[in-house]
Design a protein around this motif. Sequence first.
Motif, PDB file in Angstrom:
ATOM      1  N   TYR A 100     -37.902   4.145 109.763  1.00  0.00           N
ATOM      2  CA  TYR A 100     -37.245   2.841 109.589  1.00  0.00           C
ATOM      3  C   TYR A 100     -37.564   1.900 110.752  1.00  0.00           C
ATOM      4  CZ  TYR A 100     -34.478   5.204 105.980  1.00  0.00           C
ATOM      5  OH  TYR A 100     -34.073   5.898 104.877  1.00  0.00           O
ATOM      6  N   ARG A 163     -41.205   5.108  91.960  1.00  0.00           N
ATOM      7  CA  ARG A 163     -40.029   5.930  91.698  1.00  0.00           C
ATOM      8  C   ARG A 163     -38.956   5.478  92.686  1.00  0.00           C
ATOM      9  NH1 ARG A 163     -40.716  12.127  92.954  1.00  0.00           N
ATOM     10  NH2 ARG A 163     -38.477  11.967  92.696  1.00  0.00           N
ATOM     11  N   GLY A 168     -38.022   4.240 101.081  1.00  0.00           N
ATOM     12  CA  GLY A 168     -38.844   3.080 100.738  1.00  0.00           C
ATOM     13  C   GLY A 168     -37.983   1.839 100.542  1.00  0.00           C
TER      14      GLY A 168
HETATM   15  N1  EPU Z   1     -41.439   9.568  97.560  1.00  0.00           N
HETATM   16  C1  EPU Z   1     -42.722   9.214  97.274  1.00  0.00           C
HETATM   17  N2  EPU Z   1     -43.271   8.166  97.969  1.00  0.00           N
HETATM   18  C2  EPU Z   1     -42.593   7.483  98.914  1.00  0.00           C
HETATM   19  C3  EPU Z   1     -41.263   7.857  99.208  1.00  0.00           C
HETATM   20  C4  EPU Z   1     -40.705   8.917  98.496  1.00  0.00           C
HETATM   21  O1  EPU Z   1     -43.372   9.809  96.430  1.00  0.00           O
HETATM   22  O2  EPU Z   1     -43.150   6.554  99.504  1.00  0.00           O
HETATM   23  C5  EPU Z   1     -40.826  10.669  96.815  1.00  0.00           C
HETATM   24  C6  EPU Z   1     -40.367  11.824  97.713  1.00  0.00           C
HETATM   25  O3  EPU Z   1     -41.411  12.731  97.943  1.00  0.00           O
HETATM   26  C7  EPU Z   1     -39.246  12.413  96.903  1.00  0.00           C
HETATM   27  C8  EPU Z   1     -38.629  11.198  96.225  1.00  0.00           C
HETATM   28  O4  EPU Z   1     -39.626  10.172  96.252  1.00  0.00           O
HETATM   29  O5  EPU Z   1     -39.773  13.256  95.928  1.00  0.00           O
HETATM   30  C9  EPU Z   1     -37.381  10.660  96.848  1.00  0.00           C
HETATM   31  O6  EPU Z   1     -37.582  10.513  98.243  1.00  0.00           O
HETATM   32  P1  EPU Z   1     -36.740   9.480  99.098  1.00  0.00           P
HETATM   33  O7  EPU Z   1     -37.686   8.500  99.671  1.00  0.00           O
HETATM   34  O8  EPU Z   1     -35.621   8.977  98.281  1.00  0.00           O
HETATM   35  O9  EPU Z   1     -36.189  10.407 100.247  1.00  0.00           O
HETATM   36  P2  EPU Z   1     -36.156  10.123 101.794  1.00  0.00           P
HETATM   37  O10 EPU Z   1     -35.931   8.687 102.054  1.00  0.00           O
HETATM   38  O11 EPU Z   1     -37.286  10.800 102.460  1.00  0.00           O
HETATM   39  C10 EPU Z   1     -33.575  10.348 101.946  1.00  0.00           C
HETATM   40  C11 EPU Z   1     -32.610  11.136 102.788  1.00  0.00           C
HETATM   41  C12 EPU Z   1     -32.682  12.589 102.390  1.00  0.00           C
HETATM   42  C13 EPU Z   1     -32.326  12.711 100.917  1.00  0.00           C
HETATM   43  C14 EPU Z   1     -33.244  11.817 100.080  1.00  0.00           C
HETATM   44  C15 EPU Z   1     -32.879  11.783  98.605  1.00  0.00           C
HETATM   45  C16 EPU Z   1     -32.533   9.921 104.834  1.00  0.00           C
HETATM   46  C17 EPU Z   1     -32.919   9.839 106.264  1.00  0.00           C
HETATM   47  N3  EPU Z   1     -32.974  10.977 104.173  1.00  0.00           N
HETATM   48  O12 EPU Z   1     -34.845  10.910 102.198  1.00  0.00           O
HETATM   49  O13 EPU Z   1     -31.708  13.263 103.160  1.00  0.00           O
HETATM   50  O14 EPU Z   1     -32.487  14.035 100.499  1.00  0.00           O
HETATM   51  O15 EPU Z   1     -33.207  10.476 100.580  1.00  0.00           O
HETATM   52  O16 EPU Z   1     -31.567  11.361  98.452  1.00  0.00           O
HETATM   53  O17 EPU Z   1     -31.834   9.067 104.327  1.00  0.00           O
HETATM   54  C18 EPU Z   1     -30.766  15.129 104.210  1.00  0.00           C
HETATM   55  O18 EPU Z   1     -29.860  14.356 104.585  1.00  0.00           O
HETATM   56  O19 EPU Z   1     -30.716  16.376 104.342  1.00  0.00           O
HETATM   57  C19 EPU Z   1     -31.949  14.542 103.594  1.00  0.00           C
HETATM   58  C20 EPU Z   1     -33.080  15.219 103.452  1.00  0.00           C
END
Ligand code: EPU
Length: 420
Positions: A100, A163, A168
Amino acid sequence: MDTYKLLITGGQPLKGDVEISGGKNTSVAVIPATLMCDEPCVIENMPDIEDVHVLRDILQMLGAKVSYDSTLKRLSVDPRGVNSCEVPYRQTRRMRASYYLLGALLTRFGEANVGYPGGCAIGNRPFDQHIKGFRALGATVTEANGMICAKGKLSGATVYFDRPTVGGTVNVMLAAVKAKGNSVLLNAAKEPHIVDLANFLNAMGAKIKGAGTDMIRIRGVESLHGGTYAVIPDQIETGTLMIAAAATRGDVTLHGCIPTHMESLSAKLLERGASVTDMDDDSGIPPMSAHRAVNIKTQEYPGFPTDLHQPMIALLCMAQVNSLIHETIFESRFKHLSEMRRMGAHVQIMEQTALIEGVPELHGAPVTVTDLRAGAALVVAGLMATGTTEIYEPGLIERGYEHLEEKLRSLGAIIRREPV
Ligand code: EPU
């Protein structure tokens, strides 16, 4: 390697009252966002967890004046002295949300040079959608020598996420807040912490509408001022404690949570045989009467959160019925299962689905934490098991749960630390 292990002697029903802490995933978005403000910010309800400490160190390294009062749960950030847009890998590798800083520093300086993020190894975790969003807003993004560099004067744009992605949506929202003109984020994530970040930014002068829906509209503003803001309670801590209460057939009231954020979990606990009573900002879990089979598919909010799948597996392991959990978000969120099998769990994985054959009893065993929520799952399993469970590498749990041991102890759990 942690210098201590956790010892849990299971079988005690959790009983009593517990206060929910401020949200991890909202805090780790709001802290970088303070860098975009022209004046000091005070963030309240900030949990005393490792991820917050890491971000405090990074902001200080960038030149901000930061102080954290762990008693008042108050983080003060004066971003006026920030004079660098570069964060090296040795800092960013310590957590996922370090990415971020890209959106926040790009907005502040028109340039950000940030190391690759770390965080839990629960899957591939690409960030192509973040980069796509930055590019749509007019930034040039390059990756070299382990650093991601985003540069350019930003203008409003329409960004369609392939997605829904929490990270993002947060990052592109940060970048769009001061971009010239209007932006629209389509197929945006709807998690409560997206709404909380938008509320923080709006409180500081941003113009964001629609957070919490899949279409977020942002009108770019010239500047953000400072102010005081309190982050929302932690949805996943709330859920973990609800699961732990149900798993031990306990009787627990959680204070200061937001029951509407917990609806998918409450629905599944009801299917399981537990009951949940909601009152304003409290949730009660009275003793569970039955152990019925439950099938769960993790989904984006308001679906069942992937972050609760692991603790939920622990609950489902001990019963006379079989259950399924299908994980749709992260492909490697099953690493804790080999540890839980040591405790007597009967679980198999077929593709992305855990097939859980309920057993009458789990037993204590030495186990190792592989990621944050896996740690929470092992704690729940330990609370249910007969005998003593030794949990190695428990420090990972401190990344995201504020004082979990103390909270569980106050509810009657037999849990203590021992040096390794
Ligand atoms: N994804 C993509 N491309 C991207 C971004 C994500 O393909 O550019 C995919 C990821 O691989 C995944 C899905 O989209 O399959 C969702 O990912 P997301 O971006 O929503 O997850 P994140 O931002 O990496 C946050 C939380 C996670 C939580 C997920 C889903 C934070 C810091 N992390 O991760 O929290 O599991 O959203 O709700 O906010 C946790 O707290 O233990 C944790 C892992």
